[in-house]
Design a protein around this motif. Structure first.
Motif, PDB file in Angstrom:
ATOM      1  N   ARG A  78     -13.925  -6.235  -1.330  1.00  0.00           N
ATOM      2  CA  ARG A  78     -13.173  -7.223  -2.098  1.00  0.00           C
ATOM      3  C   ARG A  78     -11.878  -7.565  -1.359  1.00  0.00           C
ATOM      4  O   ARG A  78     -11.198  -6.680  -0.837  1.00  0.00           O
ATOM      5  N   TYR A  79     -11.559  -8.848  -1.351  1.00  0.00           N
ATOM      6  CA  TYR A  79     -10.321  -9.360  -0.763  1.00  0.00           C
ATOM      7  C   TYR A  79      -9.256  -9.333  -1.852  1.00  0.00           C
ATOM      8  O   TYR A  79      -9.456  -9.875  -2.937  1.00  0.00           O
ATOM      9  N   VAL A  80      -8.137  -8.683  -1.575  1.00  0.00           N
ATOM     10  CA  VAL A  80      -7.069  -8.527  -2.556  1.00  0.00           C
ATOM     11  C   VAL A  80      -5.764  -9.076  -1.986  1.00  0.00           C
ATOM     12  O   VAL A  80      -5.351  -8.681  -0.893  1.00  0.00           O
ATOM     13  N   LYS A  81      -5.149  -9.999  -2.719  1.00  0.00           N
ATOM     14  CA  LYS A  81      -3.826 -10.508  -2.344  1.00  0.00           C
ATOM     15  C   LYS A  81      -2.788  -9.799  -3.201  1.00  0.00           C
ATOM     16  O   LYS A  81      -2.992  -9.616  -4.400  1.00  0.00           O
ATOM     17  N   VAL A  82      -1.698  -9.385  -2.573  1.00  0.00           N
ATOM     18  CA  VAL A  82      -0.647  -8.661  -3.284  1.00  0.00           C
ATOM     19  C   VAL A  82       0.727  -9.231  -2.925  1.00  0.00           C
ATOM     20  O   VAL A  82       0.910  -9.790  -1.837  1.00  0.00           O
ATOM     21  N   LYS A  83       1.668  -9.062  -3.832  1.00  0.00           N
ATOM     22  CA  LYS A  83       3.072  -9.373  -3.549  1.00  0.00           C
ATOM     23  C   LYS A  83       3.765  -8.062  -3.205  1.00  0.00           C
ATOM     24  O   LYS A  83       3.416  -7.012  -3.748  1.00  0.00           O
ATOM     25  N   TYR A  84       4.745  -8.154  -2.320  1.00  0.00           N
ATOM     26  CA  TYR A  84       5.508  -6.951  -1.961  1.00  0.00           C
ATOM     27  C   TYR A  84       6.887  -7.357  -1.464  1.00  0.00           C
ATOM     28  O   TYR A  84       7.129  -8.514  -1.132  1.00  0.00           O
ATOM     29  N   TYR A 113      10.881  -5.429   4.386  1.00  0.00           N
ATOM     30  CA  TYR A 113      12.031  -4.618   4.786  1.00  0.00           C
ATOM     31  C   TYR A 113      13.337  -5.418   4.712  1.00  0.00           C
ATOM     32  O   TYR A 113      14.402  -4.847   4.643  1.00  0.00           O
ATOM     33  N   ASP A 114      13.209  -6.733   4.720  1.00  0.00           N
ATOM     34  CA  ASP A 114      14.391  -7.586   4.610  1.00  0.00           C
ATOM     35  C   ASP A 114      14.762  -7.867   3.153  1.00  0.00           C
ATOM     36  O   ASP A 114      15.683  -8.618   2.875  1.00  0.00           O
ATOM     37  N   GLY A 115      14.015  -7.282   2.204  1.00  0.00           N
ATOM     38  CA  GLY A 115      14.294  -7.470   0.785  1.00  0.00           C
ATOM     39  C   GLY A 115      13.674  -8.721   0.191  1.00  0.00           C
ATOM     40  O   GLY A 115      13.770  -8.950  -1.010  1.00  0.00           O
ATOM     41  N   LYS A 116      13.017  -9.527   1.028  1.00  0.00           N
ATOM     42  CA  LYS A 116      12.401 -10.759   0.538  1.00  0.00           C
ATOM     43  C   LYS A 116      10.996 -10.490   0.000  1.00  0.00           C
ATOM     44  O   LYS A 116      10.296  -9.618   0.498  1.00  0.00           O
ATOM     45  N   ILE A 117      10.609 -11.277  -1.001  1.00  0.00           N
ATOM     46  CA  ILE A 117       9.275 -11.167  -1.570  1.00  0.00           C
ATOM     47  C   ILE A 117       8.278 -11.831  -0.624  1.00  0.00           C
ATOM     48  O   ILE A 117       8.499 -12.948  -0.159  1.00  0.00           O
ATOM     49  N   ARG A 118       7.208 -11.108  -0.339  1.00  0.00           N
ATOM     50  CA  ARG A 118       6.187 -11.588   0.587  1.00  0.00           C
ATOM     51  C   ARG A 118       4.811 -11.483  -0.069  1.00  0.00           C
ATOM     52  O   ARG A 118       4.644 -10.836  -1.094  1.00  0.00           O
ATOM     53  N   SER A 119       3.835 -12.093   0.582  1.00  0.00           N
ATOM     54  CA  SER A 119       2.451 -12.034   0.130  1.00  0.00           C
ATOM     55  C   SER A 119       1.631 -11.338   1.204  1.00  0.00           C
ATOM     56  O   SER A 119       1.760 -11.648   2.385  1.00  0.00           O
ATOM     57  N   GLY A 120       0.809 -10.375   0.781  1.00  0.00           N
ATOM     58  CA  GLY A 120      -0.021  -9.639   1.726  1.00  0.00           C
ATOM     59  C   GLY A 120      -1.475  -9.659   1.314  1.00  0.00           C
ATOM     60  O   GLY A 120      -1.820 -10.105   0.220  1.00  0.00           O
ATOM     61  N   GLN A 121      -2.325  -9.180   2.221  1.00  0.00           N
ATOM     62  CA  GLN A 121      -3.752  -9.173   1.949  1.00  0.00           C
ATOM     63  C   GLN A 121      -4.389  -7.883   2.450  1.00  0.00           C
ATOM     64  O   GLN A 121      -4.028  -7.361   3.505  1.00  0.00           O
ATOM     65  N   LEU A 122      -5.309  -7.390   1.640  1.00  0.00           N
ATOM     66  CA  LEU A 122      -6.050  -6.174   1.951  1.00  0.00           C
ATOM     67  C   LEU A 122      -7.526  -6.417   1.679  1.00  0.00           C
ATOM     68  O   LEU A 122      -7.879  -7.207   0.805  1.00  0.00           O
TER      69      LEU A 122
END
Length: 182
Positions: free
Chosen positions: A22-28, A31-40
């Protein structure tokens, strides 16, 4: 997704199919404190846990440097670790053995691997994570020492609550980045 991972992190095999993943998109928080989008990419059996875990990490604003598919690194585990990339699925054997890694089944997640290296005797992987082999926050000289995972810290407890085992609890070597579920 099938096209992206074919011949890279995924190869035809008798152990896991595309339908098992399953492809999962996450927010995190980066290290710079900014909200990013990732994928696993994970096994379907841990997809719900993965979403819930990363939501909890996001809620506590736990910093993660990068969350990209291992395919962005040519499925090269070392390159991904050196980039401090959090990742999951990669059809591969455990280095130095002939058996498949839990990553090959999509049942393992590595978190900030440079800051949470694999340590076996005098061998530390990734090499640029050597400073973080010193796990005592008071003694570690690493810039991101407060992001190291320790037994019973909040990150550890979140994964354990979801039934994952931690590589930092292993006896013969320590894989501080590694969480797996059977």
């Amino acid at each position: 997704m099938k096209e992206k991972i074919s011949g890279v992190s995924y190869r035809p095999n008798p152990n896991i199919t595309f339908q098992d993943l399953r492809y999962v998109k996450v927010k995190y928080y980066g290290y710079d404190g900014k909200i990013r989008s990732g994928q696993l990419l994970v096994n379907k059996s841990i997809a719900k846990d993965t979403v819930e875990i990363f939501q909890e990490l996001y809620d506590m604003q736990y910093p993660i440097e990068s969350i990209r598919l291992i395919d962005d690194y040519g499925a090269d585990d070392t390159k991904s670790m050196e980039a401090n990339n959090t990742s999951a699925f990669n059809y591969r054997i455990v280095e130095g053995t002939s058996h498949l890694s839990k990553h090959a089944y999509g049942r393992a997640i590595d978190i900030n691997p440079r800051v949470n290296p694999f340590v076996k005797r005098n061998s530390i992987t990734p090499e640029n994570g050597k400073i973080y082999a010193q796990r005592d926050v008071k003694k570690c000289k690493g810039k991101y020492k407060y992001n190291m995972i320790h037994r019973n810290d909040r990150v550890y407890r979140i994964f354990r609550k979801h039934g994952f085992q931690w590589g930092g609890d292993w006896i013969t070597y320590k894989d501080y980045q590694h969480f797996e579920k059977r």
